[in-house]
Write a protein that holds these residues in place. Structure first.
Motif, PDB file in Angstrom:
ATOM      1  N   THR A   2      11.229  -4.333  -7.274  1.00 26.78           N
ATOM      2  CA  THR A   2      10.795  -3.871  -5.955  1.00 26.78           C
ATOM      3  C   THR A   2       9.562  -4.674  -5.580  1.00 26.78           C
ATOM      4  O   THR A   2       8.734  -5.013  -6.436  1.00 26.78           O
ATOM      5  CB  THR A   2      10.441  -2.373  -5.954  1.00 26.78           C
ATOM      6  OG1 THR A   2       9.405  -2.132  -6.918  1.00 26.78           O
ATOM      7  CG2 THR A   2      11.648  -1.516  -6.284  1.00 26.78           C
ATOM      8  N   HIS A  19       6.640  -5.566  -2.193  1.00 27.17           N
ATOM      9  CA  HIS A  19       6.172  -5.395  -0.819  1.00 27.17           C
ATOM     10  C   HIS A  19       6.366  -6.724  -0.095  1.00 27.17           C
ATOM     11  O   HIS A  19       6.009  -7.783  -0.624  1.00 27.17           O
ATOM     12  CB  HIS A  19       4.697  -5.003  -0.792  1.00 27.17           C
ATOM     13  CG  HIS A  19       4.215  -4.626   0.564  1.00 27.17           C
ATOM     14  ND1 HIS A  19       3.759  -5.562   1.463  1.00 27.17           N
ATOM     15  CD2 HIS A  19       4.150  -3.436   1.203  1.00 27.17           C
ATOM     16  CE1 HIS A  19       3.418  -4.967   2.599  1.00 27.17           C
ATOM     17  NE2 HIS A  19       3.639  -3.670   2.457  1.00 27.17           N
ATOM     18  N   ARG A  22      12.985  -5.286  -1.124  1.00 27.87           N
ATOM     19  CA  ARG A  22      11.814  -5.022  -0.298  1.00 27.87           C
ATOM     20  C   ARG A  22      11.539  -3.535  -0.138  1.00 27.87           C
ATOM     21  O   ARG A  22      12.444  -2.767   0.208  1.00 27.87           O
ATOM     22  CB  ARG A  22      12.009  -5.628   1.086  1.00 27.87           C
ATOM     23  CG  ARG A  22      11.991  -7.130   1.131  1.00 27.87           C
ATOM     24  CD  ARG A  22      12.175  -7.591   2.563  1.00 27.87           C
ATOM     25  NE  ARG A  22      12.023  -9.038   2.690  1.00 27.87           N
ATOM     26  CZ  ARG A  22      12.057  -9.676   3.839  1.00 27.87           C
ATOM     27  NH1 ARG A  22      12.242  -8.992   4.963  1.00 27.87           N
ATOM     28  NH2 ARG A  22      11.918 -10.983   3.880  1.00 27.87           N
ATOM     29  N   CYS A  23      10.309  -3.147  -0.380  1.00 30.59           N
ATOM     30  CA  CYS A  23       9.869  -1.784  -0.062  1.00 30.59           C
ATOM     31  C   CYS A  23      10.024  -1.573   1.439  1.00 30.59           C
ATOM     32  O   CYS A  23       9.466  -2.339   2.242  1.00 30.59           O
ATOM     33  CB  CYS A  23       8.417  -1.608  -0.483  1.00 30.59           C
ATOM     34  SG  CYS A  23       7.663  -0.053   0.014  1.00 30.59           S
ATOM     35  N   ALA A  62       8.084  -0.238   5.812  1.00 29.44           N
ATOM     36  CA  ALA A  62       7.452  -0.954   4.706  1.00 29.44           C
ATOM     37  C   ALA A  62       5.987  -0.570   4.578  1.00 29.44           C
ATOM     38  O   ALA A  62       5.491  -0.305   3.472  1.00 29.44           O
ATOM     39  CB  ALA A  62       7.586  -2.463   4.920  1.00 29.44           C
ATOM     40  N   GLU A 105       5.821   3.312   3.466  1.00 30.14           N
ATOM     41  CA  GLU A 105       6.231   3.575   2.087  1.00 30.14           C
ATOM     42  C   GLU A 105       5.377   2.804   1.088  1.00 30.14           C
ATOM     43  O   GLU A 105       5.200   3.251  -0.044  1.00 30.14           O
ATOM     44  CB  GLU A 105       7.725   3.297   1.936  1.00 30.14           C
ATOM     45  CG  GLU A 105       8.564   4.230   2.809  1.00 30.14           C
ATOM     46  CD  GLU A 105      10.010   4.399   2.358  1.00 30.14           C
ATOM     47  OE1 GLU A 105      10.426   3.717   1.388  1.00 30.14           O
ATOM     48  OE2 GLU A 105      10.712   5.226   2.969  1.00 30.14           O
ATOM     49  N   GLN A 106       4.832   1.676   1.509  1.00 27.78           N
ATOM     50  CA  GLN A 106       3.870   0.994   0.653  1.00 27.78           C
ATOM     51  C   GLN A 106       2.628   1.862   0.447  1.00 27.78           C
ATOM     52  O   GLN A 106       2.105   1.976  -0.659  1.00 27.78           O
ATOM     53  CB  GLN A 106       3.475  -0.345   1.270  1.00 27.78           C
ATOM     54  CG  GLN A 106       2.289  -1.031   0.628  1.00 27.78           C
ATOM     55  CD  GLN A 106       2.532  -1.389  -0.823  1.00 27.78           C
ATOM     56  OE1 GLN A 106       3.684  -1.468  -1.248  1.00 27.78           O
ATOM     57  NE2 GLN A 106       1.483  -1.583  -1.582  1.00 27.78           N
ATOM     58  N   GLY A 129       5.863   3.182  -2.494  1.00 24.05           N
ATOM     59  CA  GLY A 129       7.297   2.942  -2.596  1.00 24.05           C
ATOM     60  C   GLY A 129       7.663   1.856  -3.580  1.00 24.05           C
ATOM     61  O   GLY A 129       8.775   1.850  -4.128  1.00 24.05           O
ATOM     62  N   SER A 130       6.749   0.903  -3.831  1.00 25.56           N
ATOM     63  CA  SER A 130       7.009  -0.164  -4.810  1.00 25.56           C
ATOM     64  C   SER A 130       6.591   0.237  -6.218  1.00 25.56           C
ATOM     65  O   SER A 130       6.840  -0.509  -7.168  1.00 25.56           O
ATOM     66  CB  SER A 130       6.253  -1.439  -4.416  1.00 25.56           C
ATOM     67  OG  SER A 130       6.695  -1.940  -3.179  1.00 25.56           O
ATOM     68  N   THR A 146      10.912   7.702  -8.959  1.00 23.71           N
ATOM     69  CA  THR A 146      10.199   7.376  -7.728  1.00 23.71           C
ATOM     70  C   THR A 146       9.769   8.665  -7.038  1.00 23.71           C
ATOM     71  O   THR A 146      10.226   9.753  -7.369  1.00 23.71           O
ATOM     72  CB  THR A 146      11.083   6.570  -6.753  1.00 23.71           C
ATOM     73  OG1 THR A 146      12.123   7.431  -6.258  1.00 23.71           O
ATOM     74  CG2 THR A 146      11.700   5.361  -7.415  1.00 23.71           C
ATOM     75  N   ASN A 204       9.768   8.389  -0.354  1.00 26.06           N
ATOM     76  CA  ASN A 204      10.053   6.995   0.002  1.00 26.06           C
ATOM     77  C   ASN A 204      11.559   6.770   0.107  1.00 26.06           C
ATOM     78  O   ASN A 204      12.154   5.972  -0.623  1.00 26.06           O
ATOM     79  CB  ASN A 204       9.401   6.059  -1.020  1.00 26.06           C
ATOM     80  CG  ASN A 204       7.898   6.168  -1.002  1.00 26.06           C
ATOM     81  OD1 ASN A 204       7.272   6.174   0.052  1.00 26.06           O
ATOM     82  ND2 ASN A 204       7.292   6.285  -2.175  1.00 26.06           N
ATOM     83  N   THR A 230      13.235   3.074   0.759  1.00 24.24           N
ATOM     84  CA  THR A 230      13.266   2.232  -0.440  1.00 24.24           C
ATOM     85  C   THR A 230      14.205   2.816  -1.492  1.00 24.24           C
ATOM     86  O   THR A 230      14.961   2.071  -2.145  1.00 24.24           O
ATOM     87  CB  THR A 230      11.847   2.086  -1.021  1.00 24.24           C
ATOM     88  OG1 THR A 230      10.966   1.606   0.001  1.00 24.24           O
ATOM     89  CG2 THR A 230      11.831   1.132  -2.189  1.00 24.24           C
TER      90      THR A 230
END
Length: 406
Positions: free
Chosen positions: A283, A285, A331-332, A340, A343-344, A348-349, A361, A365, A368
């Protein structure tokens, strides 16, 4: 029970993990001390504990032995002399302004059983906890409105940062901020005196007393030959060089990859923008896919570290060091810029891989998580309404101790 430290990948079957169950330390958070204690918000403790308990439950349901900071530190300081030395080291790092206050805190804490004492140190010592402390120290009088003699440690539930189990050894980190440095002392004493956690022969790759900062969220063990480290807001180039030199000279690792990531709160550590989820999948960003300075540290023929700037694209570099045909960077948030960013911010990553293609997780998120599912990754979600307020995800909240080899 899995004895000893053994960690040669990010994705091997996770057998044992070190957690800290979020506790009363977060109730010491108020807006006035957010900056001091590195928080943006105040988790609701009752709900946060339920969420953390669910995290531990998911781990156990998948065959992972869960051990906790308080109990493991208490085992390490069972001997009264060790307990005394530990408490003095904690007090040395607590920015106390007078001998009278120090003696009063020492006497208050030392009388407690070891486990209770450790929990109280993490929760913080308030001025109301100790009566009749006479001090004529000017600094004490100036700071008299501050409620704590000894600050709480609300960041400790992110057990990834104080140290990292790498190969058959352990880093005990020097954290970049004063408020987090005491956390590493707990791990230092586990390494020295808790032989259930770190049996005789356990290597130490980085020392608490090393002057340069490095934090565990920046350390990723990609395989038995490669460690990736983030040059981040909280991990320095000098710290990376020291760790790399120890690993390359004293372990089986052959290279250290250095990722120069943006120096900002949203990109605090490498694992907030980049984690491994399968043999050939990560995963990521989207903002670190583009131009990014990468460096490779190896040993030259003369036995000295050799530094090279890497010009390869990230996916090609990872495919080379992992010896796979290609690498898939997931990609997150997908291609949705807003998702993105959102969730970042909610990590999310920041996935915790507990076996190849199986990750834990945050359920929030969902964009993702859906992408991971479509890529063949088994996604185990946990609630995170309160845990996420600390700005860290499942990988941040875990320190893997023992994994199967790939």
């Amino acid at each position: 029970m899995y004895p000893g430290i053994h960690n040669y990948s990010e994705i091997g079957k996770l057998n044992k993990v070190l957690l800290h169950r979020i506790g009363k330390e977060v109730e010491g958070l108020v807006p006035d001390n957010f900056e001091r204690l590195l928080f943006d918000d105040i988790p609701f403790l009752e709900v946060a504990q339920k969420e953390h308990d669910r995290f531990a439950e998911v781990l156990r349901e998948n065959g992972v032995e869960v051990v906790y900071y308080v109990e493991e530190t208490a085992k390490a300081i069972a001997d009264p002399q060790v307990k005394k030395a530990f408490l003095n080291d904690i007090l040395d790092e607590s920015n106390l302004n007078s001998q009278a206050v120090r003696e009063a805190i020492f006497n208050y804490l030392f009388e407690m059983p070891a486990e209770e004492m450790v929990a109280k140190i993490i929760a913080g010592v308030r001025k109301t906890d100790i009566e009749n402390v006479a001090s004529t120290n000017l600094a004490d009088m100036i700071s008299s409105a501050y409620p704590f003699y000894m600050d709480p440690m609300p960041n400790l539930y992110f057990t990834r940062d104080p140290g990292a189990c790498v190969g058959n050894g352990l880093n005990v980190h020097h954290m970049s901020t004063a408020t987090r440095r005491r956390e590493c002392l707990l791990l230092q004493y586990m390494l020295k005196y808790n032989k259930d956690f770190a049996p005789e022969g356990t290597q130490q790759w980085y020392d608490y007393n090393d002057p340069a900062s490095i934090e565990g969220g920046d350390v990723l063990v990609l395989n038995a030959e490669t460690v990736a480290i983030g040059l981040s807001q909280r991990t320095t180039a000098i710290g990376i060089e020291k760790l790399a030199e120890n690993l390359l000279h004293k372990s089986t690792f052959k290279r250290v990859l250095v990722f120069d990531i943006p120096k900002s709160r949203a990109f605090m550590h490498l694992d907030t923008v980049f984690t491994m989820v399968d043999f050939d999948k990560f995963t990521i960003h989207p903002e670190i896919e583009g131009p990014l300075q990468l460096f490779e540290i190896t040993l030259g023929p003369d036995g000295k570290p050799r530094f090279e700037s890497v010009t390869d694209q990230l996916d090609r570099l990872l495919a080379r060091v992992l010896n796979v045909p290609a690498v898939d960077l997931i990609r997150c948030g997908g291609d949705d810029f807003m998702a993105a960013q959102r969730e970042q911010w909610n990590d999310g990553s920041n996935t915790l891989c507990i076996a190849p293609a199986t990750v834990i997780t945050y359920e929030r998120n969902y964009v993702t998580n859906d992408l991971l599912d479509k890529k063949g990754i088994k996604v185990l979600t946990i609630p995170s309404a309160e845990l996420s307020r600390g700005r860290g995800g499942p990988r941040c909240m875990s320190c893997p101790v023992n994994r199967d080899d790939l």
